[in-house]
Design an enzyme around this catalytic site. Structure first.
Site, mmCIF file in Angstrom:
data_model
loop_
_atom_site.group_PDB
_atom_site.id
_atom_site.type_symbol
_atom_site.label_atom_id
_atom_site.label_comp_id
_atom_site.label_asym_id
_atom_site.label_seq_id
_atom_site.Cartn_x
_atom_site.Cartn_y
_atom_site.Cartn_z
ATOM 1 N N CYS A 164 -4.604 2.455 -3.762
ATOM 2 C CA CYS A 164 -3.380 2.956 -3.114
ATOM 3 C C CYS A 164 -2.240 1.964 -3.310
ATOM 4 O O CYS A 164 -1.454 1.714 -2.385
ATOM 5 C CB CYS A 164 -3.598 3.221 -1.628
ATOM 6 S SG CYS A 164 -4.820 4.462 -1.315
ATOM 7 N N ASP A 207 3.314 -4.658 7.966
ATOM 8 C CA ASP A 207 2.043 -3.950 7.828
ATOM 9 C C ASP A 207 0.943 -4.996 7.984
ATOM 10 O O ASP A 207 0.726 -5.816 7.093
ATOM 11 C CB ASP A 207 2.008 -3.283 6.450
ATOM 12 C CG ASP A 207 0.655 -2.650 6.143
ATOM 13 O OD1 ASP A 207 -0.299 -2.894 6.890
ATOM 14 O OD2 ASP A 207 0.574 -1.927 5.129
ATOM 15 N N HIS A 261 0.878 -1.176 0.000
ATOM 16 C CA HIS A 261 0.000 0.000 0.000
ATOM 17 C C HIS A 261 0.916 1.227 0.000
ATOM 18 O O HIS A 261 2.024 1.181 0.533
ATOM 19 C CB HIS A 261 -0.833 -0.053 1.282
ATOM 20 C CG HIS A 261 -1.927 0.947 1.384
ATOM 21 N ND1 HIS A 261 -1.701 2.244 1.768
ATOM 22 C CD2 HIS A 261 -3.262 0.837 1.175
ATOM 23 C CE1 HIS A 261 -2.858 2.891 1.793
ATOM 24 N NE2 HIS A 261 -3.821 2.059 1.436
ATOM 25 N N LYS A 291 -10.325 -1.179 10.335
ATOM 26 C CA LYS A 291 -10.431 -2.382 9.495
ATOM 27 C C LYS A 291 -10.737 -3.611 10.348
ATOM 28 O O LYS A 291 -10.782 -4.724 9.844
ATOM 29 C CB LYS A 291 -9.129 -2.600 8.725
ATOM 30 C CG LYS A 291 -8.838 -1.520 7.683
ATOM 31 C CD LYS A 291 -7.595 -1.874 6.898
ATOM 32 C CE LYS A 291 -7.044 -0.689 6.133
ATOM 33 N NZ LYS A 291 -7.810 -0.354 4.935
ATOM 34 N N GLN A 326 -4.193 -5.595 6.791
ATOM 35 C CA GLN A 326 -5.145 -6.538 6.194
ATOM 36 C C GLN A 326 -5.130 -7.901 6.875
ATOM 37 O O GLN A 326 -5.896 -8.776 6.498
ATOM 38 C CB GLN A 326 -4.851 -6.712 4.700
ATOM 39 C CG GLN A 326 -5.126 -5.482 3.870
ATOM 40 C CD GLN A 326 -6.558 -4.997 3.997
ATOM 41 O OE1 GLN A 326 -7.464 -5.750 4.369
ATOM 42 N NE2 GLN A 326 -6.776 -3.739 3.709
HETATM 43 N N1 PLP Z 1 -1.699 -1.057 4.532
HETATM 44 C C1 PLP Z 1 -2.597 -1.819 3.898
HETATM 45 C C2 PLP Z 1 -2.188 -3.188 3.450
HETATM 46 C C3 PLP Z 1 -3.880 -1.336 3.681
HETATM 47 O O1 PLP Z 1 -4.766 -2.100 3.040
HETATM 48 C C4 PLP Z 1 -4.221 -0.043 4.128
HETATM 49 C C5 PLP Z 1 -5.562 0.513 3.879
HETATM 50 O O2 PLP Z 1 -6.273 0.069 3.013
HETATM 51 C C6 PLP Z 1 -3.255 0.706 4.790
HETATM 52 C C7 PLP Z 1 -1.999 0.172 4.980
HETATM 53 C C8 PLP Z 1 -3.523 2.083 5.290
HETATM 54 O O3 PLP Z 1 -4.403 2.049 6.369
HETATM 55 P P1 PLP Z 1 -4.925 3.403 7.033
HETATM 56 O O4 PLP Z 1 -5.472 4.232 5.906
HETATM 57 O O5 PLP Z 1 -5.967 2.943 7.985
HETATM 58 O O6 PLP Z 1 -3.774 4.058 7.690
#
Ligand code: PLP
Length: 410
Positions: free
Chosen positions: A367, A202, A124, A228, A205
C-alpha cells in the site's frame, strides 16, 4: 536477552504462535501488517460478547451501562496512554484509515480552493488517497515530500521549501511501513506550525514500538490502529486537538453523534461523540484497553529493545548474502526489513517459498505504490518483528532465505 524480558512467558500468551503451517512451526514475521493477539485481549473479546453485549450510551439497563462503562474506561486509557489532555480528544474509529479519512473530509471542508496539503512519498495509501479525494472536492493542491536522493530519509530541505503561505495541512507517517525509517516527527510538526499549518501524524507503525506522546510530538492529529498493537481489528483512534475538533463539522451522520434531530436540520453532540456516528465496536474498544495494559505491563521500551536485537541479527546475516537487496537503512530505523533477492526473484515468489517453510512475510507494494516507484521496484518482501519473535525464529528465517537462494539459483 535481558533478564526482565522473558520471551517464553510472552510467547505463551499468544495462542496463534502454537500453530504449525504444514509440517513447520509458524514463524510470524508479518507484524507490520498486523500483530497477533494475546490471551488477555482474546478473553476481553469473549467477555464482551458473552456478558455485556448491549448498545452503548443508549440503554438504562445494566448490560448497556456496563458496556458503556467499559468503552469509556478504554477512552480514558487511550488518553493516558498517549498523554492527551482530555478524553474528549480521543475519537474511536475503525482504524488509522478511517481516522485519516475523518480529518481529510472534515478539516478540508473548512479550507479554500488553492490551499495546499503536504504528504510524503513514503506514506501508506491511507495517508494519500483521502487527501486526493479532499483535493478533488475542495480544489486543494496536494504535494509530496520526496526522499533525499540515494537515502531512506525524507528530504527535509524539500519539505521546508514546500511549506508556504498556502500550506494548511502537513500529513506524514512517524515510521515508514516499508523502509522502517523513523521520521523526525517533532521537527516536522514544528516546521508545519511555523508555516501556520496543522500537522497530522500517522502513528500506525509507531504506536506498538515506541512511546507516543501527544505533547512530545505537539501534533494536531494522531491516527493509529488497534490491530497493529496486539489489539482487535476494526478499532482505531484519532487524537485531535480539542479546539480543532470543536471547529470541524461532523464526518458522518447517524445515531450517537447528534444532540437533536428535526426533519429539516440537526444539532451535534459534544465531543467526542460528534465524530462517532452509529454503533461503535464497543467490544473491540474494551479489548483495546487490555492490549494497552498488556503492552505497558510487558514494557514498550523492552519490546522495542528486543525487536532491535532481532533486527540487527537478521540484517547482519542478510547483508552477507550475495544478491540480497535491502530497502531501508536510515539510522535508528524500526524493526522492519524490506528486501529482494537477486534481480529476477519477485517478492511474491519469495513469500510463497517462505510460506512453504512456515514463515509468514508480506509481499507486494505494501500500500505504498508512490514509494515503490521512488525505489524503482514494483514490490518487495518484508519481514518485521514484534514482542514475541525469537532469535531462533530469525535464524530459521535466515536458513530459509539461504535455501531459497539455492532453489532460485540466484
Ligand atoms: N499507515 C501505515 C503507516 C500503515 O502501515 C498502515 C497499515 O499497514 C496504515 C496506515 C493503515 O492501517 P489500517 O489498515 O489499520 O487502517
Amino acid at each position: 536477552m535481558t533478564s526482565n524480558y522473558d520471551i517464553e512467558a510472552i510467547r505463551a500468551q499468544f495462542p496463534a504462535l502454537k500453530r504449525n503451517i504444514g509440517e513447520s512451526p509458524l514463524v510470524y514475521l508479518d507484524n507490520t501488517a498486523t500483530s497477533q493477539t494475546p490471551a488477555c485481549v482474546l478473553d476481553a473479546i469473549m467477555d464482551g460478547y458473552t456478558m455485556r453485549k448491549a448498545n452503548v450510551h443508549r440503554g438504562v439497563h445494566t448490560l448497556s451501562q456496563e458496556a458503556t462503562d467499559a468503552q469509556e474506561a478504554a477512552r480514558r486509557r487511550v488518553q493516558t496512554f498517549i498523554g492527551a489532555d482530555s478524553h474528549e480528544e480521543i475519537i474511536f474509529t475503525r482504524g488509522t484509515t478511517e481516522a485519516i479519512n475523518l480529518v481529510a473530509a472534515s478539516y478540508s471542508s473548512m479550507l479554500e480552493k488553492g490551499d495546499e496539503i503536504i504528504v510524503t512519498v513514503m506514506e501508506h495509501h491511507s495517508d494519500i488517497v483521502p487527501w486526493q479525494l479532499a483535493a478533488e472536492r475542495y480544489g486543494l493542491v496536494l504535494r509530496a515530500v520526496p526522499l533525499r536522493p540515494g537515502s531512506s530519509e525524507l528530504d527535509l530541505d524539500a519539505y521546508a521549501a514546500m511549506l508556504g503561505s498556502r500550506t494548511r495541512v502537513a500529513a506524514f507517517t512517524a515510521v515508514s511501513n516499508v523502509l522502517g525509517t523513523a521520521n523526525p516527527v517533532r521537527r516536522m510538526v514544528d516546521m508545519a506550525h511555523a508555516a501556520g499549518a496543522v500537522a497530522l501524524v500517522d502513528a500506525a507503525q509507531a504506536v506498538a514500538h515506541e512511546r507516543v506522546n501527544v505533547h512530545a510530538w505537539d501534533a494536531d492529529f494522531i491516527a493509529f490502529s488497534s490491530h497493529k498493537m496486539y489489539g482487535p481489528t476494526g478499532v482505531g483512534v484519532l487524537y485531535g486537538r480539542r479546539e480543532l475538533l470543536e471547529r470541524m463539522p461532523p464526518y458522518q451522520g447517524g445515531g450517537e453523534m447528534i444532540a437533536h434531530v428535526d426533519i429539516e436540520r440537526s444539532t451535534w453532540a459534544e465531543l467526542p461523540f460528534k465524530f462517532e456516528a452509529g454503533t461503535p465496536d464497543f467490544v473491540g474498544i474494551a479489548a483495546l484497553h487490555k492490549a494497552i495494559d498488556w503492552m505497558e505491563a510487558t514494557g514498550i521500551d523492552l519490546i522495542a529493545a528486543h525487536e532491535q536485537r532481532l533486527l540487527i541479527r537478521a540484517e547482519k546475516a542478510m547483508r552477507a548474502m550475495p544478491g540480497m537487496r535491502i530497502f531501508g537503512d536510515a539510522p535508528g530505523k524500526c524493526a522492519i526489513i524490506s528486501f529482494l533477492m537477486g534481480d529476477d526473484a519477485s517478492s511474491y515468489d519469495i513469500g510463497m517459498l517462505l510460506d512453504g517453510m512456515g514463515i509468514a512475510v508480506r509481499t507486494g507494494h505494501h500500500c505504498a505504490q508512490p514509494l515503490m516507484n521512488a525505489l524503482g521496484v514494483t514490490g518487495v518482501a518484508r519481514a518485521s518483528f514484534a514482542a514475541y519473535n525469537t532469535e531462533a525464529e530469525v535464524d530459521a528465517f535466515i536458513a530459509a532465505l539461504q535455501r531459497i537462494h539455492k532453489i532460485l539459483r540466484l
